[in-house]
Scaffold this active site. Structure first.
Site, short mmCIF file in Angstrom:
data_model
loop_
_atom_site.label_atom_id
_atom_site.label_comp_id
_atom_site.label_asym_id
_atom_site.label_seq_id
_atom_site.Cartn_x
_atom_site.Cartn_y
_atom_site.Cartn_z
N SER A 62 -40.76 60.25 63.70
CA SER A 62 -41.62 59.17 64.17
C SER A 62 -41.02 58.60 65.44
O SER A 62 -39.79 58.54 65.58
CB SER A 62 -41.70 58.09 63.09
OG SER A 62 -42.01 56.84 63.67
N HIS B 271 -55.70 65.73 36.33
CA HIS B 271 -56.00 64.36 36.80
C HIS B 271 -54.80 63.75 37.53
O HIS B 271 -54.64 62.54 37.55
CB HIS B 271 -56.41 63.44 35.65
CG HIS B 271 -57.44 64.03 34.74
ND1 HIS B 271 -58.79 63.85 34.89
CD2 HIS B 271 -57.30 64.87 33.67
CE1 HIS B 271 -59.45 64.51 33.95
NE2 HIS B 271 -58.56 65.15 33.20
N LYS C 263 -37.96 58.68 59.53
CA LYS C 263 -39.10 59.49 59.11
C LYS C 263 -38.93 60.99 59.33
O LYS C 263 -38.39 61.42 60.34
CB LYS C 263 -40.38 59.04 59.83
CG LYS C 263 -40.94 57.72 59.42
CD LYS C 263 -41.32 57.62 57.96
CE LYS C 263 -42.52 58.46 57.60
NZ LYS C 263 -43.75 57.97 58.24
N GLU D 7 -50.04 68.87 56.89
CA GLU D 7 -51.09 67.88 57.18
C GLU D 7 -52.13 68.44 58.14
O GLU D 7 -53.33 68.24 57.97
CB GLU D 7 -50.48 66.62 57.81
CG GLU D 7 -49.71 65.75 56.85
CD GLU D 7 -49.04 64.61 57.59
OE1 GLU D 7 -49.55 63.49 57.51
OE2 GLU D 7 -48.01 64.84 58.26
#
Ligand code: ARG
Length: 461
Positions: free
Chosen positions: A280, A159, A286, A293
């Protein structure tokens, strides 16, 4: 071009509309079947000669012409044309340009329906093997990384809540097992793709004494298809392959998701190599995990291909229908996507920097050892349910008093059960909890090393 210039133009009086030619053509995408198409044509041509339907000289002329076309296509010099619809008719037209009317004998006893079924089976078989090799590359990277991190401990989750400590090697090898099942599925799909459909003609079979088994032998198929109607309309082997690819992508995506989570500041378990991340355009600090992804993102695309093919085939009457031409783009796209994702995963895994201390600190939360205390009480004769209740109360006490589960005095422990050992605290460590799980499939170093030995010995089934 008028319809009468088409191989099928005889019964037509009006030319095909140019818009229809563009709409129905598959050459923009099926050109990539050219090697398989030509290999199939060479085998068919040899069988025609064996059946004395063409002379040995004609056979040699046709085969030479086909090989020359193959080299031309490979060199990017072949003039593909929309007017000839697909790879099959483009090659046949090219052959006629080269060797003249004898080219017209090649299509004896064959239809584009059994021809495309053959081409696709040859293509799928080859790509299943290539994908199997790439999959093995990912498995090897996982096994190698596991063997380098045999002492690293992290919390295992259920979980997405910390549950029990496990070895990082065990966690990595969980993915090995998923990909092992994928490898089995690829082999299984290959088995059913590996059947030779030529000789089915357009749908009913062929009038000519072409030796189908001989063609199968030329092309390394162990068996021939057994029903001509089925053979020209069957795309199960494409769907089975796509379904195996979808599962590979699902597994890659789960791995990718963990890499994204683990590389976040919140987890801080790993750092991805710079070469696999991007920055970024606005936020200078970043470092984004683009590669995992994108793997996660591309999974949807492969699922899409599977669903597309299931939908395309669902209400088709026997036998061949033009709808089946829609099988190729989803298949090609899925093959390219899976291959790219497997290759980049194998390349990325060795570069992961594991932050051992952060993992260890997360696993050091002694609440993760609550089950160990319960199991300890069971060895003293307490039924597990009672032990669970005792430890539940102990956990509540620790949460309310802000004390660690492993940091109470022996008197304090005994308040919860007289069965709790005086030296419990000293034995309550993540290392000890892990070391107890020695069964096959457990996280103990001993069990994980045994699995790694099987894997490196090539017995990792
Ligand atoms: N381009 C077609 C396909 O991909 C080849 C088979 C065409 N057959 C036909 N009867 N029009 O399915």
């Amino acid at each position: 071009m008028t319809s009468s210039d088409k191989p099928w133009g005889g019964r037509f009086t009006e030319p095909t509309k140019p818009t229809v030619e563009t709409f129905t053509a598959s050459i923009p995408f099926d050109w990539r079947l050219y090697r398989h198409d030509i290999a199939g044509s060479i085998a068919h041509c040899r069988a025609l000669a064996e059946a004395k339907l063409i002379s040995p000289a004609e056979r040699d002329q046709i085969i030479q012409g086909l090989k020359a076309i193959e080299s031309e296509i490979a060199a990017g010099r072949f003039p593909f044309s929309m007017q000839y619809e697909d790879i099959h008719m483009n090659v046949e037209h090219g052959l006629a340009e080269r060797i003249g009317p004898v080219a017209g004998k090649l299509h004896t006893g064959r239809s584009r329906n059994d021809q495309v079924a053959l081409d696709l089976r040859l293509y799928v078989r080859e790509e299943l093997d290539a994908i199997g090799d790439l999959l093995r590359g990912v498995q090897q990277a996982l096994a190698h990384s596991a063997s380098r991190h045999l002492d690293v401990i992290l919390p295992g989750y259920t979980h997405l809540q910390r549950a029990q400590p496990v070895l990082l090697a065990h966690h990595l090898l969980a993915y090995y097992e998923m990909f092992q099942r994928d490898a089995e599925r690829l082999r299984d799909a290959r088995n059913r793709a590996n059947r030779m459909p030529l000789g089915s003609g357009a749908l009913a079979g062929t009038n000519y004494p072409i030796n189908r088994e001989l063609i199968a032998e030329y092309l390394d198929f162990p068996i021939v298809t057994k029903n001509s109607l089925d053979a020209v309309s069957d795309r199960d082997f494409v769907i089975e392959s796509l379904s195996a690819f979808a599962l590979i992508m699902m597994h890659l995506s789960r791995l990718a998701e963990e890499l994204v989570l683990w590389s976040s500041a919140e987890f801080g378990f790993i750092e991805l190599p710079d070469g696999f991340c991007t920055g970024s355009s606005m936020m200078p600090q970043k470092k984004n995990p683009d590669v995992p992804e994108l793997i996660r993102g591309k999974t949807g695309r492969v699922y899409g291909s599977l669903v597309a093919l299931l939908t395309t085939t669902k209400a088709l009457p026997l036998a061949y229908n033009k709808d089946l031409q829609e099988d190729k783009e989803p298949l090609f796209d899925a093959v390219e996507t899976v291959k790219a994702c497997l290759a980049i995963t194998a390349e990325m895994l060795p570069g992961l920097r594991v932050k051992i201390d952060t993992m260890a600190a997360a696993a050091a939360d002694s609440l993760l050892l609550a089950t160990e205390i319960a199991d300890d009480l069971v060895t003293k004769g307490l039924p597990f349910r009672e032990a669970h209740a005792v430890v539940g109360k102990l956990v509540r006490f620790c949460l309310e008093s802000g004390r660690p589960l492993s940091g109470l005095s022996s008197e304090e422990y005994r308040r919860f059960s007289p069965l709790i050992d005086a030296d419990l605290a000293s034995r309550l460590t993540p290392e000890a909890a892990i070391a107890r799980k020695t069964q096959i499939g457990g996280t103990a170093g001993e069990a994980v090393r045994q699995r790694l030995r099987e894997i490196t010995k090539g017995a990792g089934k």
